[in-house]
Enzyme design. Structure first.
Site, PDB file in Angstrom:
ATOM      1  N   ASN A 128       0.378  20.732 -19.866  1.00  0.00           N
ATOM      2  CA  ASN A 128       0.005  19.958 -21.054  1.00  0.00           C
ATOM      3  C   ASN A 128       0.086  20.777 -22.334  1.00  0.00           C
ATOM      4  OD1 ASN A 128      -0.527  17.632 -19.544  1.00  0.00           O
ATOM      5  ND2 ASN A 128      -2.577  18.365 -19.036  1.00  0.00           N
ATOM      6  N   HIS A 148       0.134  14.455 -28.583  1.00  0.00           N
ATOM      7  CA  HIS A 148      -0.292  13.064 -28.381  1.00  0.00           C
ATOM      8  C   HIS A 148      -0.963  12.498 -29.621  1.00  0.00           C
ATOM      9  CE1 HIS A 148      -0.169  12.962 -23.715  1.00  0.00           C
ATOM     10  NE2 HIS A 148       0.926  12.449 -24.247  1.00  0.00           N
ATOM     11  N   HIS A 188       0.595  19.234 -25.720  1.00  0.00           N
ATOM     12  CA  HIS A 188       0.470  17.787 -25.556  1.00  0.00           C
ATOM     13  C   HIS A 188      -0.772  17.207 -26.221  1.00  0.00           C
ATOM     14  CE1 HIS A 188       3.857  18.223 -22.925  1.00  0.00           C
ATOM     15  NE2 HIS A 188       3.856  16.949 -22.587  1.00  0.00           N
ATOM     16  N   HIS A 202       8.363  11.388 -27.695  1.00  0.00           N
ATOM     17  CA  HIS A 202       7.387  12.228 -26.995  1.00  0.00           C
ATOM     18  C   HIS A 202       7.739  13.716 -27.121  1.00  0.00           C
ATOM     19  CE1 HIS A 202       4.580  13.664 -24.000  1.00  0.00           C
ATOM     20  NE2 HIS A 202       5.575  14.237 -23.349  1.00  0.00           N
ATOM     21  N   LYS A 243       8.208  23.563 -12.447  1.00  0.00           N
ATOM     22  CA  LYS A 243       7.310  22.428 -12.233  1.00  0.00           C
ATOM     23  C   LYS A 243       6.932  22.311 -10.767  1.00  0.00           C
ATOM     24  CE  LYS A 243       5.888  17.887 -13.382  1.00  0.00           C
ATOM     25  NZ  LYS A 243       5.998  16.731 -14.262  1.00  0.00           N
ATOM     26  N   GLU A 276      10.553  20.003 -23.685  1.00  0.00           N
ATOM     27  CA  GLU A 276       9.829  20.254 -22.428  1.00  0.00           C
ATOM     28  C   GLU A 276      10.435  21.450 -21.683  1.00  0.00           C
ATOM     29  OE1 GLU A 276       7.097  18.583 -21.779  1.00  0.00           O
ATOM     30  OE2 GLU A 276       7.284  16.490 -22.428  1.00  0.00           O
ATOM     31  N   ARG A 284      -2.076  22.836 -12.959  1.00  0.00           N
ATOM     32  CA  ARG A 284      -1.182  21.781 -13.447  1.00  0.00           C
ATOM     33  C   ARG A 284      -1.462  21.458 -14.916  1.00  0.00           C
ATOM     34  NH1 ARG A 284       1.287  16.582 -10.178  1.00  0.00           N
ATOM     35  NH2 ARG A 284       2.594  15.906 -11.902  1.00  0.00           N
ATOM     36  N   GLU A 328      -4.021  18.009 -10.262  1.00  0.00           N
ATOM     37  CA  GLU A 328      -4.572  18.517 -11.520  1.00  0.00           C
ATOM     38  C   GLU A 328      -6.081  18.731 -11.430  1.00  0.00           C
ATOM     39  OE1 GLU A 328      -2.583  16.732 -14.850  1.00  0.00           O
ATOM     40  OE2 GLU A 328      -4.076  17.457 -16.259  1.00  0.00           O
ATOM     41  N   LYS A 366       3.436  12.001 -10.720  1.00  0.00           N
ATOM     42  CA  LYS A 366       2.560  11.239 -11.620  1.00  0.00           C
ATOM     43  C   LYS A 366       3.280   9.955 -11.992  1.00  0.00           C
ATOM     44  CE  LYS A 366      -0.389  14.592 -13.980  1.00  0.00           C
ATOM     45  NZ  LYS A 366      -0.767  15.130 -15.305  1.00  0.00           N
ATOM     46  N   ARG A 392       0.822  -1.227   0.000  1.00  0.00           N
ATOM     47  CA  ARG A 392       0.000   0.000   0.000  1.00  0.00           C
ATOM     48  C   ARG A 392       0.844   1.260   0.000  1.00  0.00           C
ATOM     49  NH1 ARG A 392      -3.383  -3.022   3.552  1.00  0.00           N
ATOM     50  NH2 ARG A 392      -5.021  -3.969   2.286  1.00  0.00           N
TER      51      ARG A 392
HETATM   52  N1  LIG Z   1       5.309  11.288 -14.853  1.00  0.00           N
HETATM   53  C1  LIG Z   1       5.317  12.374 -15.567  1.00  0.00           C
HETATM   54  O1  LIG Z   1       4.986  13.469 -15.083  1.00  0.00           O
HETATM   55  C2  LIG Z   1       5.780  12.306 -16.981  1.00  0.00           C
HETATM   56  C3  LIG Z   1       6.036  13.473 -17.691  1.00  0.00           C
HETATM   57  C4  LIG Z   1       6.526  13.371 -18.992  1.00  0.00           C
HETATM   58  C5  LIG Z   1       6.750  12.113 -19.552  1.00  0.00           C
HETATM   59  N2  LIG Z   1       6.478  10.985 -18.829  1.00  0.00           N
HETATM   60  C6  LIG Z   1       6.736   9.658 -19.383  1.00  0.00           C
HETATM   61  O2  LIG Z   1       8.140   9.545 -19.594  1.00  0.00           O
HETATM   62  C7  LIG Z   1       8.364   8.582 -20.615  1.00  0.00           C
HETATM   63  C8  LIG Z   1       9.434   9.108 -21.549  1.00  0.00           C
HETATM   64  O3  LIG Z   1      10.600   9.329 -20.808  1.00  0.00           O
HETATM   65  P1  LIG Z   1      12.025   9.389 -21.522  1.00  0.00           P
HETATM   66  O4  LIG Z   1      11.948  10.288 -22.678  1.00  0.00           O
HETATM   67  O5  LIG Z   1      13.009   9.655 -20.447  1.00  0.00           O
HETATM   68  O6  LIG Z   1      12.151   7.914 -22.135  1.00  0.00           O
HETATM   69  P2  LIG Z   1      12.948   6.585 -21.705  1.00  0.00           P
HETATM   70  O7  LIG Z   1      12.896   6.355 -20.256  1.00  0.00           O
HETATM   71  O8  LIG Z   1      12.440   5.522 -22.601  1.00  0.00           O
HETATM   72  O9  LIG Z   1      14.458   6.952 -22.104  1.00  0.00           O
HETATM   73  C9  LIG Z   1      14.775   7.168 -23.463  1.00  0.00           C
HETATM   74  C10 LIG Z   1      15.893   6.224 -23.924  1.00  0.00           C
HETATM   75  O10 LIG Z   1      17.126   6.632 -23.347  1.00  0.00           O
HETATM   76  C11 LIG Z   1      17.762   5.550 -22.682  1.00  0.00           C
HETATM   77  N3  LIG Z   1      18.541   6.160 -21.605  1.00  0.00           N
HETATM   78  C12 LIG Z   1      18.091   6.696 -20.440  1.00  0.00           C
HETATM   79  N4  LIG Z   1      19.079   7.330 -19.806  1.00  0.00           N
HETATM   80  C13 LIG Z   1      20.184   7.197 -20.556  1.00  0.00           C
HETATM   81  C14 LIG Z   1      21.523   7.677 -20.441  1.00  0.00           C
HETATM   82  N5  LIG Z   1      21.876   8.483 -19.429  1.00  0.00           N
HETATM   83  N6  LIG Z   1      22.397   7.338 -21.398  1.00  0.00           N
HETATM   84  C15 LIG Z   1      22.010   6.583 -22.472  1.00  0.00           C
HETATM   85  N7  LIG Z   1      20.766   6.133 -22.653  1.00  0.00           N
HETATM   86  C16 LIG Z   1      19.860   6.434 -21.697  1.00  0.00           C
HETATM   87  C17 LIG Z   1      16.637   4.637 -22.287  1.00  0.00           C
HETATM   88  O11 LIG Z   1      17.083   3.319 -22.121  1.00  0.00           O
HETATM   89  C18 LIG Z   1      15.704   4.776 -23.497  1.00  0.00           C
HETATM   90  O12 LIG Z   1      16.157   3.946 -24.523  1.00  0.00           O
HETATM   91  C19 LIG Z   1       7.043   8.322 -21.292  1.00  0.00           C
HETATM   92  O13 LIG Z   1       6.574   7.073 -20.896  1.00  0.00           O
HETATM   93  C20 LIG Z   1       6.146   9.421 -20.738  1.00  0.00           C
HETATM   94  O14 LIG Z   1       4.798   9.018 -20.646  1.00  0.00           O
HETATM   95  C21 LIG Z   1       6.018  11.072 -17.568  1.00  0.00           C
HETATM   96 ZN   LIG Z   2       5.530  15.823 -21.941  1.00  0.00          ZN
END
Ligand SMILES: NC(=O)c1ccc[n+]([C@@H]2O[C@H](COP(=O)([O-])OP(=O)(O)OC[C@H]3O[C@@H](n4cnc5c(N)ncnc54)[C@H](O)[C@@H]3O)[C@@H](O)[C@H]2O)c1
Ligand SMILES: [Zn+2]
Length: 366
Positions: free
Chosen positions: A245, A252, A248, A266, A226, A184, A241, A236, A142, A120
Site C-alpha cells: 500500500n 486514494h 496508496h 489509480h 508480489k 506500481e 502485505r 494482510e 484480492k 460457493r
Molecule cells: N485486486 C488487486 O489486488 C488490485 C490491485 C490494484 C488495483 N486493483 C483494481 O484494479 C482496477 C484498475 O485496473 P486497471 O488500471 O487495469 O483499469 P481497467 O480495468 O479499467 O483498464 C483501464 C482501461 O484500459 C482498457 N483496456 C484494458 N486492456 C486493454 C488493452 N490491452 N488495450 C486497450 N485497452 C485496454 C479498459 O477497457 C479500461 O478502459 C481498480 O478497480 C483497482 O481497484 C486491484
Molecule cells: Zn495500486
C-alpha cells in the site's frame, strides 16, 4: 517463457509470462476445460484480444462463450456482479470450471469476486491486459466491487488457478494507462528493492516505449515480488502485505478528491502518493532529502505526477485527510502509514498523527 509460482500450499498457482502467449493460450487452458465450454468475461475495449483468445481455444477444440461488459471503474458494481453471476449460472458453470477474466483490474476484480461466490466458489484464470493488472491486480487473490460507501468495500480473497501474461497485449493500451501501471512497478523498487528502482530509472523509458525485453523483466520482477509478499501474508494480517500500500493512502485521498474518475487514474494517484510519502518521511527526519527528490524526479521524468499540483489537486489539506479517514485500513481511530527510511526501506508506521499529516500537506504546493 518465464514462470513465477505463488506458493500458497494447495492453492499455489503459476504465473506464465511470455510475449505472444495469448495466441497460444489454449495450450495452457485446454487442460483446464475438461472438454466443456469455457466462459470468458471481458470488456468492450478488449474485444480484439478476445478474438485472439477465442481463435486459440477454437483451434484446440475448446468451445467458449464471451460475456462482454462496458469498460470502466463503474463496472465494479452490484449491478454488473449480478449480470455476470446470472449469465455464468445460465451457462451452467460448475465449481470445477475455470472462468477466464480477460481484461484490466476492473474485470479481474469483478470476475474474481463473482467466482468466489458462484456455487460457493468456482475456479478462474486471470489473463490481465493492462500493465497495472499484469504487475499487480491479477496476482494475490484480492477481489472486490465498489459500493456507494466506497471502493473495494465488498469483496473476498479468492486466488486464481493460473495467471497468463502476454506483454504484447499492451501494444493496444493507451500510453497514459501504461504510464499509470508503471507507477506500481516503481513501487516494488521503493518498497524493498533499491537495485530494482535503479533498474527502473535506467529502463523505465524503454519499457514505456514498448521494449519487449524491458517489459518482460519489469513484469516478471514485479510479480515475483508480489508473489513473495502474498505468500508471506495472504490475508494482510501480519503487516507484510500492507507494504504494497505504499503511496496508496495519500494516493486514494487524491483519487477520492478527483471522484475516482479519469481526471486521475489509480496509478497516477499512486505515483503522486509515493512522492508524498517520501517527502512526508523526509519531514519526519526518517529519510534524506536526496531520496525524496530522487523518487519525485523519476516520476516527473516518466510523465507521472509527483505531488498535488502535478496531480491537479488543489483541495485543502483537511479535505484530503478527511478522505483518508474513510480508508478501509483505518482501525480504532488510527491509520497505518507506509513510511520510508530510504529508497527500498519502507515500513509500516501505526503512530502517524493525522494532524501532522494535515500540517505536512499544508506545506505542499498546490
Ligand atoms: N485486486 C488487486 O489486488 C488490485 C490491485 C490494484 C488495483 N486493483 C483494481 O484494479 C482496477 C484498475 O485496473 P486497471 O488500471 O487495469 O483499469 P481497467 O480495468 O479499467 O483498464 C483501464 C482501461 O484500459 C482498457 N483496456 C484494458 N486492456 C486493454 C488493452 N490491452 N488495450 C486497450 N485497452 C485496454 C479498459 O477497457 C479500461 O478502459 C481498480 O478497480 C483497482 O481497484 C486491484
Ligand atoms: Zn495500486
Amino acid at each position: 517463457m518465464k514462470t513465477v509460482t505463488v506458493s500458497l500450499g494447495d492453492r499455489s498457482y503459476p504465473i506464465h509470462i511470455e510475449a505472444g502467449l495469448l495466441p497460444r493460450a489454449a495450450e495452457r487452458l485446454a487442460p483446464l476445460s475438461r472438454g466443456r465450454r469455457m466462459a470468458i468475461v471481458t470488456d468492450e475495449n478488449v474485444r480484439g484480444h478476445l478474438a485472439t483468445l477465442q481463435a486459440s481455444l477454437e483451434a484446440a477444440g475448446v468451445a467458449s462463450e464471451a460475456i462482454v461488459l462496458p469498460p470502466g471503474e463503474k463496472t465494479k458494481s452490484w449491478a454488473m456482479l449480478e449480470r455476470v453471476c446470472d449469465r455464468l449460472l445460465e451457462l451452467g458453470v460448475e465449481r470445477s470450471d475455470h472462468v477466464i477474466a480477460l481484461g484490466g483490474g476492473v474485470i479481474g476484480d469483478l470476475v474474481g469476486f463473482a467466482c468466489s461466490i458462484i456455487k460457493r466458489g468456482c475456479r478462474f484464470v486471470q489473463i490481465p491486459t493492462t500493465l497495472l493488472a499484469q504487475v499487480d491486480s491479477s496476482v494475490g487473490g484480492k477481489t472486490a466491487i465498489n459500493t456507494a460507501a466506497g471502493k473495494n468495500l465488498i469483496g473476498a480473497f479468492h486466488q486464481p488457478a493460473m495467471v497468463l501474461i502476454d506483454p504484447d497485449v499492451l501494444d493496444s493500451l493507451p500510453a497514459r494507462q501504461v504510464r499509470a501501471g508503471y507507477a506500481e512497478v516503481v513501487k516494488y523498487g521503493l518498497i524493498d528493492d533499491f537495485a530494482f528502482f535503479e533498474w527502473c530509472e535506467a529502463n523505465g523509458p524503454a519499457l514505456l516505449a514498448g521494449d519487449p525485453a524491458a517489459r518482460v523483466h519489469a513484469i516478471a520482477h514485479s510479480v515475483a515480488a508480489k508473489a513473495r509478499i502474498v505468500a508471506a501474508d495472504e490475508h494482510e494480517t501480519n503487516g507484510i502485505r500492507a507494504l504494497l500500500n505504499l503511496g496508496h493512502t495519500f494516493g486514494h485521498a487524491l483519487e477520492a478528491e478527483a471522484g475516482f474518475s479519469d481526471r486521475l487514474l489509480h496509478g497516477e494517484g499512486v505515483a503522486a502518493g509515493c512522492a508524498l510519502a517520501f517527502r512526508y518521511s523526509m519531514r519526519k527526519g526518517l529519510c534524506e532529502r536526496q531520496d525524496a527528490e530522487r523518487v519525485a524526479a523519476h516520476f516527473r521524468a516518466i510523465g507521472l505526477p509527483d505531488g498535488l499540483a502535478a496531480a491537479g489537486i488543489d483541495a485543502p489539506s483537511a479535505t484530503l485527510v478527511e478522505h483518508m479517514k474513510h480508508d478501509k485500513k483505518m482501525a480504532a481511530g488510527t491509520l497505518p502509514f507506509l513510511l520510508a527510511r530510504g529508497i527500498g526501506q519502507t515500513y509500516l508506521d501505526k503512530t502517524v498523527d493525522l494532524a501532522d499529516v494535515t500540517a505536512f500537506l499544508d506545506g505542499e504546493p498546490r
